[in-house]
Design a protein around this motif. Structure first.
Motif, short mmCIF file in Angstrom:
data_model
loop_
_atom_site.label_atom_id
_atom_site.label_comp_id
_atom_site.label_asym_id
_atom_site.label_seq_id
_atom_site.Cartn_x
_atom_site.Cartn_y
_atom_site.Cartn_z
N PHE A 251 0.90 -1.19 0.00
CA PHE A 251 0.11 -0.05 0.07
C PHE A 251 0.87 1.14 0.02
CE2 PHE A 251 -3.70 -2.07 2.20
CZ PHE A 251 -4.00 -2.74 0.97
N ASN A 252 1.91 1.36 0.84
CA ASN A 252 2.76 2.35 0.95
C ASN A 252 3.50 2.79 -0.59
OD1 ASN A 252 4.60 4.27 2.36
ND2 ASN A 252 5.97 3.16 0.97
N ASP A 253 3.86 1.64 -1.17
CA ASP A 253 4.65 1.70 -2.59
C ASP A 253 3.57 2.24 -3.62
OD1 ASP A 253 6.85 0.76 -1.45
OD2 ASP A 253 6.98 -1.16 -2.55
N ILE A 254 2.32 1.91 -3.50
CA ILE A 254 1.31 2.31 -4.46
C ILE A 254 1.03 3.65 -4.27
CG2 ILE A 254 -1.05 2.03 -5.29
CD1 ILE A 254 -0.68 -0.75 -4.93
N ASN A 255 0.91 4.10 -2.99
CA ASN A 255 0.55 5.63 -2.76
C ASN A 255 1.78 6.38 -2.97
OD1 ASN A 255 -1.94 5.39 -1.49
ND2 ASN A 255 -1.09 4.79 0.57
N PHE A 256 3.07 5.78 -2.94
CA PHE A 256 4.13 6.56 -3.36
C PHE A 256 4.15 6.77 -4.83
CE2 PHE A 256 8.12 6.07 -5.55
CZ PHE A 256 8.79 7.29 -5.23
N LEU A 257 3.46 5.77 -5.70
CA LEU A 257 3.73 5.97 -7.24
C LEU A 257 2.45 6.95 -7.55
CD1 LEU A 257 3.77 2.04 -8.19
CD2 LEU A 257 5.38 3.83 -8.56
N LEU A 258 1.46 7.05 -6.88
CA LEU A 258 0.34 8.00 -7.13
C LEU A 258 1.11 9.24 -6.93
CD1 LEU A 258 -2.49 6.22 -5.41
CD2 LEU A 258 -2.05 6.49 -7.86
N TYR A 259 1.79 9.58 -5.91
CA TYR A 259 2.31 11.09 -5.51
C TYR A 259 3.44 11.01 -6.57
CZ TYR A 259 5.11 14.46 -3.48
OH TYR A 259 5.87 15.86 -3.24
N PHE A 260 4.19 10.37 -6.93
CA PHE A 260 5.42 10.24 -7.75
C PHE A 260 5.19 10.45 -9.11
CE2 PHE A 260 9.59 8.58 -8.69
CZ PHE A 260 10.41 9.48 -8.19
N TYR A 261 4.08 10.04 -9.68
CA TYR A 261 3.56 10.39 -10.99
C TYR A 261 3.41 11.60 -11.41
CZ TYR A 261 1.86 7.72 -15.03
OH TYR A 261 1.49 7.37 -16.26
N GLU A 262 3.06 12.46 -10.23
CA GLU A 262 2.88 14.00 -10.60
C GLU A 262 3.85 14.86 -10.14
OE1 GLU A 262 0.10 16.09 -12.30
OE2 GLU A 262 0.47 14.05 -13.38
N ASN A 263 4.95 14.24 -9.40
CA ASN A 263 5.84 15.36 -8.75
C ASN A 263 7.46 15.00 -9.13
OD1 ASN A 263 4.04 16.78 -6.59
ND2 ASN A 263 3.15 14.85 -6.50
N ALA A 264 7.59 13.88 -9.71
CA ALA A 264 9.11 13.36 -9.92
C ALA A 264 9.43 14.07 -11.15
CB ALA A 264 9.22 12.23 -9.73
N TYR A 265 10.64 14.03 -11.35
CA TYR A 265 11.41 14.42 -12.80
C TYR A 265 11.71 13.10 -13.53
CZ TYR A 265 12.11 19.24 -11.32
OH TYR A 265 12.09 20.32 -10.93
N PHE A 266 11.28 13.15 -14.76
CA PHE A 266 11.22 12.01 -15.64
C PHE A 266 12.10 12.31 -16.83
CE2 PHE A 266 8.61 8.67 -13.78
CZ PHE A 266 7.86 9.58 -12.86
N ASP A 267 12.66 11.31 -17.35
CA ASP A 267 13.27 11.66 -18.83
C ASP A 267 12.61 10.14 -19.52
OD1 ASP A 267 14.69 9.26 -18.02
OD2 ASP A 267 16.62 10.38 -18.43
N LYS A 268 12.90 9.92 -20.65
CA LYS A 268 12.03 8.62 -21.47
C LYS A 268 12.42 7.37 -20.71
CE LYS A 268 11.95 10.57 -26.00
NZ LYS A 268 12.32 10.64 -27.40
N SER A 269 13.69 7.18 -20.39
CA SER A 269 13.99 5.79 -19.66
C SER A 269 13.54 5.90 -18.48
CB SER A 269 15.71 5.84 -19.36
OG SER A 269 16.26 4.79 -18.79
N ALA A 270 13.29 6.79 -17.48
CA ALA A 270 12.69 6.68 -16.35
C ALA A 270 11.21 6.35 -16.27
CB ALA A 270 12.92 7.97 -15.49
N ALA A 271 10.71 7.05 -17.45
CA ALA A 271 9.20 6.66 -17.72
C ALA A 271 8.82 5.58 -18.16
CB ALA A 271 8.63 7.78 -18.87
N GLU A 272 9.75 4.67 -18.58
CA GLU A 272 9.42 3.48 -19.15
C GLU A 272 9.72 2.48 -17.96
OE1 GLU A 272 8.68 1.83 -22.14
OE2 GLU A 272 8.15 4.14 -22.60
N LYS A 273 10.63 2.71 -17.15
CA LYS A 273 10.77 2.06 -15.87
C LYS A 273 9.56 2.18 -15.13
CE LYS A 273 15.90 2.42 -15.42
NZ LYS A 273 16.95 3.25 -14.50
N TYR A 274 8.93 3.33 -14.93
CA TYR A 274 7.90 3.38 -14.14
C TYR A 274 6.57 2.74 -14.85
CZ TYR A 274 4.09 5.94 -11.63
OH TYR A 274 3.29 6.35 -10.75
#
Length: 325
Positions: A251-274
């Motif tokens: 549950f913590n990891d999924i909540n993190f993913l929800l937050y991270f989606y809108e607040n983290a910095y991504f490039d193409k590689s990081a987006a594919e990892k996500y």
């Protein structure tokens, strides 16, 4: 004879604060110390300061190396330390002069494997009290302690803890990761402890400064990659060693993913990892019948895209990569 305590201190460009740090270690009321300073390629006078203080105190051991990052520096310290007990300290922080003495005495009193003290934040002209979520001294099993890994933020910090050297059991920091250390290291050491004790003594002073590595914009993309790459590894570890805690971490990891989606910095590689990690947690949510989390995760997978910057890790723009077509 009292056990030897190894204090591992990674050092990098902290000439302004290093002497205050070293004095707080050298003047500890507990004498049987091994102070390991790993100069990680400092370009200021930090290395020279280390050498000068080593001449004053035979307990100081110095390693000078090229700049390989804090994780590598900590590993070097773990590789050579000879103390029965081990702790870490950041080279710009300071500690109370009875820090080690109180921690060692507590370890013996409770017959524990690890002890943790309280911390405050040190600014230029003041100390700021950090809320302590434990109102009294408390002891925990490793499972009880890990069950609060996210609700009590200090549980994941390694620099507040003194632990038996044997707990490291060849556990080392991931050297290819340069930004995130404690959250994805400490849980492994905790897993090897039978008893962990928290004490309410404020013994560690955590300096707040703008030049702190994890706060610089150039490291934001690395933080994104660290958090994505190491999250599944931690979740798999918990599933193997503490299956009862699986849903807490899920549950913590999924909540993190929800937050991270809108607040983290991504490039193409990081987006594919996500994309891959989102599907991984989606599948685990289904297996765990975590229905509410499935709905949330399904929503972001179908409707939201992270902000991608194709040119710079320090800025975001409106370009988006369609992760979930």
């Amino acid at each position: 004879m009292a056990e030897k305590v190894s204090i591992i201190v990674p050092v990098y460009n902290v000439q302004k604060y290093l002497e205050e740090c070293l004095k707080s270690l050298m003047n500890q009321s507990y004498n049987n110390l091994e102070i390991i300073l790993v100069d990680d390629g400092s370009t200021d006078n930090s290395g020279k300061i280390c050498d000068e203080y080593a001449k004053k105190d035979s307990r100081i051991i110095i390693i000078h190396q090229k700049n390989f990052g804090a994780a590598n520096a900590k590993n070097k310290g773990l590789d050579i330390c000879s103390g029965e007990l081990v702790t870490f300290m950041d080279s710009d922080d300071i500690v109370e002069l009875n820090w080690i003495e109180i921690m060692v005495n507590t370890l013996h009193k409770y017959k524990a494997d690890m002890v943790e003290c309280c911390v405050d934040k040190l600014y230029i002209d003041k100390y700021e009290i950090v809320e302590n979520q434990y109102k009294n001294n408390q002891s925990f099993t490793s499972e009880e302690y890990l069950s609060q890994y996210f609700s009590v933020w200090t549980n994941s910090l390694f620099y507040l803890k003194l632990f038996k050297h044997s707990l490291t059991n060849q556990i080392r920091f991931r050297t290819e990761r340069r930004c995130i250390d404690d959250e994805f290291y400490t849980y492994k050491v905790i897993s090897n402890a039978k008893k962990i004790v928290h004490i309410n003594n404020v013994l560690y002073h955590y300096r707040q400064r703008k030049s702190s590595v994890v706060q610089t914009e150039k490291n934001l993309l690395q933080i994104t990659n660290d958090a994505i790459d190491l999250r599944i590894e931690r979740f798999e570890w918990i599933k193997r060693h503490f299956p009862k805690l699986k849903n807490i971490f899920l549950f913590n990891d999924i909540n993190f993913l929800l937050y991270f989606y809108e607040n983290a910095y991504f490039d193409k590689s990081a987006a594919e990892k996500y994309k891959k990690i989102a599907w991984y947690y989606f599948i685990n949510s289904v297996k765990s019948f975590a229905k509410i989390k499935i709905i949330y995760l399904s929503f972001i997978m179908l409707t939201v895209n992270p902000k991608i910057d194709y040119n710079s890790v320090s800025l975001r723009n409106d370009d988006k990569l369609n992760l979930f077509p």
